[in-house]
Each structure stands twice: as structure tokens, then as C-alpha cells.
Design an enzyme around this catalytic site. Structure first.
Site, PDB file in Angstrom:
ATOM      1  N   ASP A   1     -11.666 -11.079  -1.961  1.00 47.05           N
ATOM      2  CA  ASP A   1     -13.123 -10.576  -0.844  1.00 47.05           C
ATOM      3  C   ASP A   1     -13.712 -10.184  -1.573  1.00 47.05           C
ATOM      4  OD1 ASP A   1     -11.767  -9.316   2.523  1.00 47.05           O
ATOM      5  OD2 ASP A   1     -12.257  -8.338   0.299  1.00 47.05           O
TER       6      ASP A   1
ATOM      7  N   GLU B   1       1.066  -1.406  -0.300  1.00 44.36           N
ATOM      8  CA  GLU B   1      -0.251  -0.162   0.056  1.00 44.36           C
ATOM      9  C   GLU B   1       1.036   1.368  -0.390  1.00 44.36           C
ATOM     10  OE1 GLU B   1      -3.740  -2.302   2.514  1.00 44.36           O
ATOM     11  OE2 GLU B   1      -2.899  -0.690   3.038  1.00 44.36           O
TER      12      GLU B   1
ATOM     13  N   ASN C   1       2.616  -5.119  -3.590  1.00 43.83           N
ATOM     14  CA  ASN C   1       1.929  -5.034  -2.773  1.00 43.83           C
ATOM     15  C   ASN C   1       0.258  -3.570  -2.474  1.00 43.83           C
ATOM     16  OD1 ASN C   1      -0.823  -7.064  -2.485  1.00 43.83           O
ATOM     17  ND2 ASN C   1      -0.671  -6.718  -0.532  1.00 43.83           N
TER      18      ASN C   1
ATOM     19  N   HIS D   1     -10.304  -6.370  -2.527  1.00 43.25           N
ATOM     20  CA  HIS D   1     -10.576  -6.420  -1.370  1.00 43.25           C
ATOM     21  C   HIS D   1     -12.315  -5.708  -2.112  1.00 43.25           C
ATOM     22  CE1 HIS D   1      -8.295  -7.556   1.622  1.00 43.25           C
ATOM     23  NE2 HIS D   1      -7.352  -6.742   1.325  1.00 43.25           N
TER      24      HIS D   1
ATOM     25  N   GLU E   1      -5.809 -10.345  -1.679  1.00 44.37           N
ATOM     26  CA  GLU E   1      -6.106 -10.439  -0.889  1.00 44.37           C
ATOM     27  C   GLU E   1      -7.625 -10.809  -1.137  1.00 44.37           C
ATOM     28  OE1 GLU E   1      -2.461  -7.994   1.157  1.00 44.37           O
ATOM     29  OE2 GLU E   1      -5.015  -6.897   1.541  1.00 44.37           O
TER      30      GLU E   1
HETATM   31  O1  G3I Z   1      -5.293  -9.255  18.522  1.00 44.68           O
HETATM   32  C1  G3I Z   1      -5.828  -8.561  19.023  1.00 44.68           C
HETATM   33  C2  G3I Z   1      -6.624  -9.031  20.449  1.00 44.68           C
HETATM   34  O2  G3I Z   1      -5.732  -9.892  21.177  1.00 44.68           O
HETATM   35  C3  G3I Z   1      -7.324  -7.349  20.557  1.00 44.68           C
HETATM   36  O3  G3I Z   1      -7.822  -8.042  21.764  1.00 44.68           O
HETATM   37  C4  G3I Z   1      -7.833  -7.170  19.948  1.00 44.68           C
HETATM   38  C5  G3I Z   1      -8.680  -5.895  19.710  1.00 44.68           C
HETATM   39  O4  G3I Z   1      -7.935  -4.710  19.645  1.00 44.68           O
HETATM   40  O5  G3I Z   1      -7.450  -7.169  18.580  1.00 44.68           O
HETATM   41  C6  G3I Z   1      -6.461  -7.716  17.691  1.00 44.68           C
HETATM   42  O6  G3I Z   1      -5.837  -7.519  17.100  1.00 44.68           O
HETATM   43  C7  G3I Z   1      -6.708  -7.211  15.706  1.00 44.68           C
HETATM   44  C8  G3I Z   1      -6.019  -7.878  14.893  1.00 44.68           C
HETATM   45  O7  G3I Z   1      -6.696  -7.663  13.164  1.00 44.68           O
HETATM   46  C9  G3I Z   1      -6.303  -9.196  14.948  1.00 44.68           C
HETATM   47  O8  G3I Z   1      -7.139  -9.554  14.347  1.00 44.68           O
HETATM   48  C10 G3I Z   1      -6.505  -5.759  15.564  1.00 44.68           C
HETATM   49  O9  G3I Z   1      -6.717  -4.762  16.259  1.00 44.68           O
HETATM   50  C11 G3I Z   1      -6.520  -5.024  13.679  1.00 44.68           C
HETATM   51  O10 G3I Z   1      -6.148  -3.541  13.266  1.00 44.68           O
HETATM   52  C12 G3I Z   1      -6.403  -6.839  13.001  1.00 44.68           C
HETATM   53  O11 G3I Z   1      -7.050  -5.852  11.763  1.00 44.68           O
HETATM   54  C13 G3I Z   1      -6.178  -6.762  10.515  1.00 44.68           C
HETATM   55  C14 G3I Z   1      -5.819  -5.584   9.809  1.00 44.68           C
HETATM   56  O12 G3I Z   1      -4.995  -5.843   8.289  1.00 44.68           O
HETATM   57  C15 G3I Z   1      -4.807  -4.512  10.338  1.00 44.68           C
HETATM   58  O13 G3I Z   1      -3.518  -4.673  10.372  1.00 44.68           O
HETATM   59  C16 G3I Z   1      -7.262  -7.124   9.677  1.00 44.68           C
HETATM   60  O14 G3I Z   1      -7.528  -8.891  10.897  1.00 44.68           O
HETATM   61  C17 G3I Z   1      -6.419  -8.141   8.698  1.00 44.68           C
HETATM   62  O15 G3I Z   1      -7.124  -8.776   7.480  1.00 44.68           O
HETATM   63  C18 G3I Z   1      -5.879  -6.364   7.740  1.00 44.68           C
HETATM   64  O16 G3I Z   1      -5.389  -6.727   6.797  1.00 44.68           O
HETATM   65  C19 G3I Z   1      -5.053  -6.450   6.281  1.00 44.68           C
HETATM   66  C20 G3I Z   1      -3.891  -6.410   5.025  1.00 44.68           C
HETATM   67  O17 G3I Z   1      -2.560  -6.590   6.165  1.00 44.68           O
HETATM   68  C21 G3I Z   1      -3.504  -5.141   3.692  1.00 44.68           C
HETATM   69  N1  G3I Z   1      -4.216  -4.932   2.611  1.00 44.68           N
HETATM   70  C22 G3I Z   1      -5.390  -4.213   3.123  1.00 44.68           C
HETATM   71  C23 G3I Z   1      -6.546  -5.961   4.646  1.00 44.68           C
HETATM   72  C24 G3I Z   1      -7.441  -5.487   5.008  1.00 44.68           C
HETATM   73  O18 G3I Z   1      -7.325  -4.602   6.206  1.00 44.68           O
END
Ligand code: G3I
Length: 359
Positions: free
Chosen positions: A273, A166, A207, A243, A271
Site C-alpha cells: 500500500d 517480521e 515475510n 508498506h 502487503e
Molecule cells: O475486530 C476487532 C473489533 O471487534 C474491535 O471492536 C476493534 C477495536 O479494538 O478491534 C478489531 O480488531 C482490530 C483488527 O485489526 C480488525 O480491524 C485490531 O484491534 C487491530 O489491531 C487489527 O489491526 C491489524 C494489524 O495488522 C494487527 O494485527 C490490521 O487490520 C492489519 O492490517 C495489520 O496487518 C499487518 C500484517 O498483519 C503484518 N504486516 C503489517 C500489517 C500492517 O500493520
């Protein structure tokens, strides 16, 4: 051709909506009832030169039987949805915690799946201990150390990396980030060279999202990749996140991917969906299925398409609900692990390719 997939998907929609389809029915793996499911899985029908992958949650992979059974039967590649992001790998300066990322790599290897590394340099998931008040050299050496350390650890076990993720803004220009502000645009070429030194065999990708079809952003990415290649920077591939929304198809996805391939790079859907504005309906499931099939067709139409990855395969573990209020059901399996018409559309497209053409 379109008619045949619409017929197939409509039948799948009817079966799905009427609930005729039980967990695991017509899906891979073994249903809880122990009944073997019907038909080849996605990974069985995928051309040998293209991997079919899914973003995974390592904890579910390790602990949830249905999640694991569906994952290992349909997919021959995985991407760690979050485990390999910098903030998760290095919660404190100088201390790496490889537990979650090692778990994903070990599980994948034990199930004959390749691993796609996500991601080394990103404007998000930057460790909280890293500060913009640091000098340019301090930041550059921290970034270099992270790229080299992570790639070296997984040398020979990760086939490809999202080296930079990104990097573009919606207008196609470089995104404003701590890396651009403090290191200037050369941070991108540097990151690729550091990654290449650490694992000369790894495929290295740039990416991004919103670049799947013809757009200003896609034009910006095209220009960036062309310039990097002209400078001899080891950019081997371009990842198109995809996405998507069920009612919006990217413009000219196939010709867009083809023009990137013509730059001498691989392309990959990284990615995918297709989120649905809730509530789910037969029409929306049909649109979703045709868009999944459309993106697979675009990948299959480009000789250098290296992989086709969905960002989560079950609605039970998808980022959409928490990031897009009012949207959901974006995956090819629902939250009960029942295959959705989108999976039928992918199977249909793959079968169509392997089926001998009528005499
Ligand atoms: O694991 C913690 C958990 O312990 C805590 O209780 C909870 C509440 O805050 O957060 C959890 O972490 C979250 C993590 O996902 C696991 O679920 C983070 O807050 C949350 O920000 C994170 O979101 C991820 C996001 O990227 C940010 O990194 C999404 O799962 C993931 O699908 C998303 O993926 C991105 C790609 O990396 C890049 N392209 C876009 C894509 C979608 O945004």
C-alpha cells in the site's frame, strides 16, 4: 516508457479529480447501474505465473456486494488480513475458532482465487493466554502445535504461508520477541520444518517490511535466508511487505529482489500500500500511482516473483488511517470504490507487457 505511464496517469488523475469517473467506471465488475465496466481487469492481464492478490476482510467479502464484485474481478488471490492470526484462531487454550478463516478460504475457492496464509509465527497477535512465564518446552510445544494444526487444516487449500513474519529489527538483526527470548534463534528453522511436514506442497515464506529496497534490514534478511537455505531449511520464498509512503521509493527494489531470487527462492510483494499525507492532491496521486507501478515492475522483472498483493484494495477498508494519523488514501480504489490513478498505472504496466512491440 516513463513518459507513457506519466501521460496515462496524469489523464487518470484529471478524470479522477474532476469526478468524471463514477463508481465502477473504467473499473471491473458491474457498476450499480448494471453497466458493464470497460476493459480487462488486473487479473486478466497478469502473467499466468504471477498471482495478483489483495488482503481481505472476510466480513466485507461475504456481505458487501461492491466490495466482493471488485475483489473477485480484479484479483485471483487473497490474504486474510486478520482472520488467520494466532490470537484470532485460538482465543482460548485448546479451542480453535476457524469461522472467520474458513469463510475467507471458502469465498476465495468459490471465486477461483488462491489463498495466501498469513501468518503462523509473529511477535504480534500472540494469544493473551500464552505467557512468557511458561517453560521453554511448554512454549515450543504450543508453537509447534499451532503451526502443525493450522497448516494441516488448510493443506491443499492454501498455496503459501508466511511461516515467520517480521523477524528482523531495523538493524537487520533478529527482532527481540517472546520467541527469540524463550526459544532462541532456532525457532525460525523449527517453524519452517513443522509447516513443511504438515503440508509438503505449501510454499513457505519469510515475510518482512522495510526490506523492499537496499538497506541494512534487507541485508540482514538476505543473510538470514542464505543461512537457512544453507542449513537445508525449507524456505521457498521471501515476502516483501512494501508498506510505502507516496513520496519515498525503495532504493533499487528490482536488484534487491533479484539478489534474493539468486539464492534460489521465490519473491513476492505481499502487503503493498502507498499511503498519502492528507489532503490528497493530483501530485500525490501521481506519485502514488508511479510507486504502485514501480513495485509491479520490480516483481515482473524477477522470474521467480510468485505474487503481487495489495494490503487492502479500497480506502474504505485500510489499516492506514488508524495506524498513521494524517495519512490515508493508500489503496487503488477509493472509499466509494472508484478506481484511482494507481490502478490505471498497474493496468498500463501490464498492458505494456502483453502489447505486441511496434514493428
Ligand atoms: O475486530 C476487532 C473489533 O471487534 C474491535 O471492536 C476493534 C477495536 O479494538 O478491534 C478489531 O480488531 C482490530 C483488527 O485489526 C480488525 O480491524 C485490531 O484491534 C487491530 O489491531 C487489527 O489491526 C491489524 C494489524 O495488522 C494487527 O494485527 C490490521 O487490520 C492489519 O492490517 C495489520 O496487518 C499487518 C500484517 O498483519 C503484518 N504486516 C503489517 C500489517 C500492517 O500493520
Amino acid at each position: 516508457m516513463l513518459l507513457s505511464v506519466v501521460v496515462v496517469v496524469l489523464a487518470a488523475c484529471a478524470a479522477y479529480v474532476s469526478g468524471e469517473r463514477g463508481v465502477g467506471q473504467a473499473g471491473p465488475g458491474t457498476a450499480p447501474s448494471g453497466q458493464a465496466s470497460a476493459g480487462p481487469a488486473l487479473r486478466d492481464l497478469m502473467p499466468a505465473n504471477i498471482r495478483i492478490g489483495a488482503a481481505v476482510d472476510g466480513r466485507l467479502y461475504a456481505s458487501d456486494d461492491r466490495y466482493r464484485s471488485t475483489l473477485v474481478t480484479d484479483f485471483n488471490a487473497v490474504t486474510a488480513e486478520n482472520a488467520m492470526k494466532w490470537a484470532n484462531l485460538q482465543p482460548e487454550p485448546g479451542r480453535y475458532d476457524w469461522t472467520a478463516s474458513d469463510q475467507v478460504v471458502a469465498l476465495a475457492q468459490s471465486h477461483g482465487q488462491a489463498v495466501y496464509g498469513h501468518t503462523l509465527v509473529w511477535h504480534s497477535s500472540v494469544p493473551s493466554w500464552l505467557s512468557e512465564s511458561w517453560s521453554r518446552e511448554q512454549l515450543r510445544s504450543a508453537l509447534r502445535h499451532h503451526v502443525r494444526t493450522t497448516v494441516a487444516r488448510y493443506r491443499g487449500r492454501v498455496w503459501a504461508w508466511d511461516v515467520v513474519n517480521e523477524v528482523l529489527a531495523e538493524d537487520g538483526k533478529l527482532r527481540d520477541s517472546i520467541w527469540l527470548r524463550k526459544l532462541g534463534p532456532t525457532y525460525i528453522a523449527d517453524a519452517f520444518r513443522w509447516a513443511h511436514e504438515a503440508d509438503p506442497d505449501a510454499r513457505l515464506f519469510v515475510n518482512d517490511y522495510g526490506v523492499e529496497g537496499r538497506s541494512r534490514k534487507a541485508d540482514g534478511l538476505f543473510k538470514l535466508v542464505r543461512e537457512l537455505r544453507a542449513q537445508g531449511v525449507p524456505v521457498h520464498g521471501v515476502g516483501f511487505q512494501a508498506h510505502l509512503r507516496s513520496n519515498t521509493a525503495p532504493i533499487d527494489a528490482t536488484s534487491n529482489l533479484r539478489r534474493f531470487a539468486a539464492l534460489g527462492v521465490s519473491v513476492a510483494i505481499t502487503e503493498l500500500d502507498v499511503r498519502i499525507q492528507l489532503p490528497v492532491s493530483t501530485k500525490k496521486l501521481l506519485d502514488q500511482a508511479l510507486l504502485y507501478q514501480h513495485m509491479l515492475k520490480a516483481c515482473l522483472a524477477v522470474s521467480t516473483c510468485e505474487s503481487f498483493t495489495v494490503w487492502g484494495f479500497t480506502d474504505a477498508s485500510s489499516w492506514i488511517a488508524s495506524h498513521y494519523p494524517g495519512y490515508g488514501a493508500a489503496c487503488i480504489y477509493d472509499s466509494d470504490m472508484k478506481p484511482k490513478p494507481a490502478r490505471d498505472a498497474l493496468l498500463h504496466e501490464l498492458r505494456r507487457r502483453v502489447a505486441p512491440s511496434p514493428r
